[in-house]
Design an enzyme around this catalytic site. Structure first.
Site, PDB file in Angstrom:
ATOM      1  N   ASP A   1       0.878  -1.161   0.000  1.00  0.00           N
ATOM      2  CA  ASP A   1       0.000   0.000   0.000  1.00  0.00           C
ATOM      3  C   ASP A   1       0.921   1.217   0.000  1.00  0.00           C
ATOM      4  OD1 ASP A   1      -2.216   1.730   0.548  1.00  0.00           O
ATOM      5  OD2 ASP A   1      -1.536   1.762   2.630  1.00  0.00           O
TER       6      ASP A   1
ATOM      7  N   ASP B   1      -1.675  -0.611   5.852  1.00  0.00           N
ATOM      8  CA  ASP B   1      -1.908  -0.070   7.188  1.00  0.00           C
ATOM      9  C   ASP B   1      -3.311   0.473   7.393  1.00  0.00           C
ATOM     10  OD1 ASP B   1      -1.678   2.228   5.563  1.00  0.00           O
ATOM     11  OD2 ASP B   1      -1.290   3.402   7.374  1.00  0.00           O
TER      12      ASP B   1
ATOM     13  N   ASP C   1      -7.238  -1.208   3.457  1.00  0.00           N
ATOM     14  CA  ASP C   1      -6.385  -2.353   3.105  1.00  0.00           C
ATOM     15  C   ASP C   1      -6.859  -3.645   3.756  1.00  0.00           C
ATOM     16  OD1 ASP C   1      -4.581  -0.701   1.723  1.00  0.00           O
ATOM     17  OD2 ASP C   1      -3.662  -0.125   3.613  1.00  0.00           O
TER      18      ASP C   1
END
Lengths: 727, 55
Positions: free
Chosen positions: A448, A622, A626
């Site tokens: 991410d 995080d 996600d």
């Protein structure tokens, strides 16, 4: 189920008096007698005496005890004390302290299991030593009455020991038999029972061979493996619980004009909650007063702040940036969107537990084989000796004992204990028992962007392209706001005096330069054309200037990517941010394979798609956006700063800020998987030598004891051969 | 060989004493903080009373 029950209760209780927030605080103060604080910096004897001394000297503290292994202090105090009173006391002696929520530290249950195992190990060790003492005498040639006496004493010690220490194996063997499976514990239990009963029979008939020592030794080594397994799980669990307990979530509730700080669990629907700039929304709700900008990054991944004013619907987890907001609670605690997300994750989690571990596969192969071997030995010797049941059973028991999976029982737990200990010292916390094995299989990593590869701290771009006279004005305006973008500018630019400087929450900052209006803030407010990038806009002398921002790269991010590539792993980037922002960042960090503007469901679908193509995906993320992808991936990692829901969804948590530990983790996991396979090989090698001996009836109790202890020891030593990675 | 009738009970008894000591230490939470205990031995300002036990 619990959620609906609560609902019903609430609705069915119209007579319930609504307790005012201040009274709820009083109720909490009255019962807080045990306070737990985390001491991340505690090291050595000095810290123990400083912390305990300072706390005991504080009025109202009854006792204080530091646990250095857990970096934690437990304080028994008068009811009126709360953790916030004690943190400054510890700061004064140089110890950083954080409050822990004791309710979330449910380690007592796992503690009890660990203690029960340890007690069984103690009993098994005592019996093993005493029986071995007698057995050595028998091995070295004790005969007739002496041998029978020694066998008899051994039996008196061994039978209760096996009955007590074997319970964990008997229980799980019974459970797996009822489900119609042949688990690893079935041959173990069979070996224990058969060895004990044969030895009893032999002792009563003055036989030469008794396997009491083998039965007890078998339970000792197997219990040791069980305990190692349990301990590494319990350690990981307690560290993970501590991460969760560190965020004692609180909300500022307005009680009339008074502000009252309450734990989230105490906030009720309909309360008015005040969220200061920089604070995170503790609840779901609707803004009733104030204007501001909110950062939805953790939930959606977008880095552009969003305007919020009366009527805006906000969700728990969003960050308030500029002005104070009063929010009317529509859902709190378990009902809030943050928690619902965590519940979804729990469902996805359970799917992952179906992963077949190496140990499962080994036992699936091993259990039928052992039973078959033992039974065919019995059948062969029945035929060969013409129906001598005693001899045939003796042989088949010897086969079961020799093939006993002592080394198999230790093969995996010893490696996992060594590897997770090594990784924990590097700041990598393995939360899930099978995560290490899954990590070893990874061939693709999906990162991410916001908050994972970047720090979430903005950095202005292209300041030198602005006209020179604009810079001090920019600096002066930026100093008037606490907005993260403004703070980043203020730290880098000079200032100049401005008149009528004021912040318009939700829009930006304005002031007057020689009587002319200057503004810094949102594009539509300043009158500029919005860029696709994270940016703020300045209007000066009738002209508008855009200042674009980029994000700091997290330390170790480049090293992690290089390290993963060196191990032959493909690296991808997927982000909810805009295309321009992601493209610029991907070019900077050197990832060619990226996706921008991905919604949470698209992220999860991308990860699932890769999985369907046969890739083993490691997801690193995080944010709340996600969590779906983290749960869908083969294995997942999140940083400690991640949102609670993301940490719950991932198998591994990075405790430090540095990302480079990811490459180490993959390296150590692969090495650990190799060691496990080697360990199975080692125990198989011992069997290859010993089983033929047992089959022809040449196995003595001495040979069984030697094979068992030597294979267990060599497997444990092999597990310790893990080396750290040197690139 | 008559000595065995004394020696074997003695060895069993001593082993049992060790076992009981181990069980007692475990039940009173003495293995809960091994790292802390290693450092506590160096403290000079420690009080004489045993520390209150953690539950």
């Amino acid at each position: 189920m619990a959620l609906t029950d609560d609902h019903v209760q609430l609705a069915a209780c119209p007579a319930c008096v609504v307790v005012s927030p201040s009274d709820r605080v009083a109720a909490i103060r009255a019962q807080a007698a045990r306070i737990m604080l985390s001491l991340p910096g505690a090291e050595g004897a000095g810290a123990i005496s400083a912390v305990e001394g300072a706390l005991r000297a504080f009025p109202g503290v009854r006792s204080a005890r530091v646990n250095l292994s857990l970096r934690r202090v437990t304080v028994e105090a008068e009811p009126h004390l709360v953790a916030a009173d004690l943190i400054p006391v510890l700061a004064a002696v140089g110890q950083e302290a954080h409050e822990l929520d004791p309710g979330l530290l449910s380690s007592t249950e796992t503690d009890r299991q660990g203690r029960a195992l340890l007690m069984r190990i103690g009993v098994a060790f005592f019996s093993m030593m005493n029986i071995m003492l007698l057995s050595v005498a028998v091995w070295s040639g004790a005969e007739d009455a002496t041998r029978d006496l020694f066998h008899f004493i051994s039996g008196v010690i061994a039978l209760p020991t096996v009955a007590f220490c074997g319970q964990p194996f008997f229980r799980s063997a019974w459970a797996s038999l009822r489900q119609g499976r042949l688990g690893m514990d079935v041959p173990i239990s069979l070996a224990l029972i058969l060895a004990s009963s044969i030895s009893v029979y032999e002792t009563l008939h003055s036989g030469e061979k008794a396997y009491f020592d083998a039965a007890v030794m078998l339970s000792f080594f197997l219990l040791l493996g069980r305990w190692l397994d349990h301990r590494s799980r319990a350690l990981a669990r307690s560290a993970a619980e501590e991460l969760a307990a560190l965020e004692v979530p609180r909300a500022i509730v307005l009680d009339g004009a008074k502000e009252v700080v309450l734990p989230i669990a105490e906030v009720a629907v309909g309360d008015l909650v005040l969220v200061r700039p920089g604070g995170r929304m503790p609840v779901d709700g609707v803004v009733t007063a104030g204007t501001s900008e909110i950062d939805r990054g953790l939930l959606t991944g977008e880095s552009l702040p969003v305007f919020a004013g009366p009527g805006t619907v906000v969700s728990a987890g969003e960050v308030n940036l500029t002005g104070p907001l009063t929010v009317q609670v529509t859902a709190a605690g378990r009902e809030s969107s943050l928690h619902r997300m965590a519940d979804l994750v729990a469902v996805a989690e359970s799917a992952k537990t179906r992963y077949t571990t190496l140990a499962d596969r080994a036992s699936r192969l091993y259990s039928p084989l052992v039973h078959l071997l033992s039974f065919s030995a019995f059948a062969f010797w029945m035929w060969k000796t013409g129906g001598d049941i005693r001899y045939a059973i003796n042989i088949s028991a010897a086969v079961l004992i020799i093939t006993c999976p002592c080394a198999l029982g230790l093969a995996v737990p010893a490696v996992i204990t060594a590897a997770s200990g090594k990784l924990f010292r590097k700041g990598v916390l393995i939360k899930n028992g099978t995560a290490l094995e899954r990590l070893a299989e990874v061939d693709t990593v999906v990162f991410d962007k916001t908050g994972t590869l970047t720090m979430g701290a903005p950095e202005p771009l292209g300041l030198e392209a602005l006209p020179a006279e604009a810079l001090p004005v920019l600096g002066a305006l930026a100093r008037a706001s606490a907005h993260p973008l403004a703070q980043a500018l203020a730290a880098r630019l000079p200032t100049t005096p401005l008149d009528d400087l004021r912040e318009v929450p939700g829009y930006g900052v304005e002031g007057r330069l020689n009587g002319a209006l200057v503004r810094l803030g949102r594009a539509e407010w300043v009158g500029a054309e919005a860029l696709a990038l994270t940016a703020t806009y300045l209007s000066l002398n009738g002209q508008t200037h855009a200042v674009a921002f980029t994000d700091h790269i997290r330390p170790g991010a480049e090293a992690a990517i290089a390290g993963l590539r060196a191990q032959g792993i493909a690296v991808r980037l997927v982000s909810g941010d805009t295309e321009a922002a992601v493209a610029a960042f991907a070019a900077r960090i050197g990832i060619a394979d990226w996706v921008a503007g991905a919604l949470p469901a698209e992220k999860a679908a991308l990860v699932q798609g890769l999985g369907a193509e046969g890739h083993k995906v490691l997801m690193v993320g995080d944010g709340l956006n996600d969590t779906g992808a983290l749960a869908a991936a083969h294995v997942s990692i999140s940083p400690a700063q991640a949102l609670d829901a993301a940490r719950v969804a991932s198998d591994i948590v990075l405790l430090g800020r540095d990302l480079s530990a990811i490459a180490d983790a993959v390296f150590i996991a692969r090495q650990a998987a190799r060691r496990m396979v080697q360990n199975f090989g080692i125990s198989a090698a011992y069997n290859v030598v010993a089983v033929p001996l047992a089959l022809v009836g040449a196995a003595t109790p001495l040979a069984a004891a030697l094979a068992m202890s030597l294979s267990s020891i060599s497997v444990s030593l092999n597990a310790l051969r893990l080396r750290p990675w040197r690139s | 060989m008559a000595i065995l009738t004394i020696l074997i009970p003695v060895s069993l008894f001593l082993g049992a004493v060790g076992l009981v000591a181990f069980l007692w230490a475990m039940r009173t939470h003495q293995f809960d903080d091994l790292q802390g205990d290693a450092h506590r031995i160096l403290l000079t300002d420690y009080d004489e009373k045993p520390a209150p036990k953690e539950k």
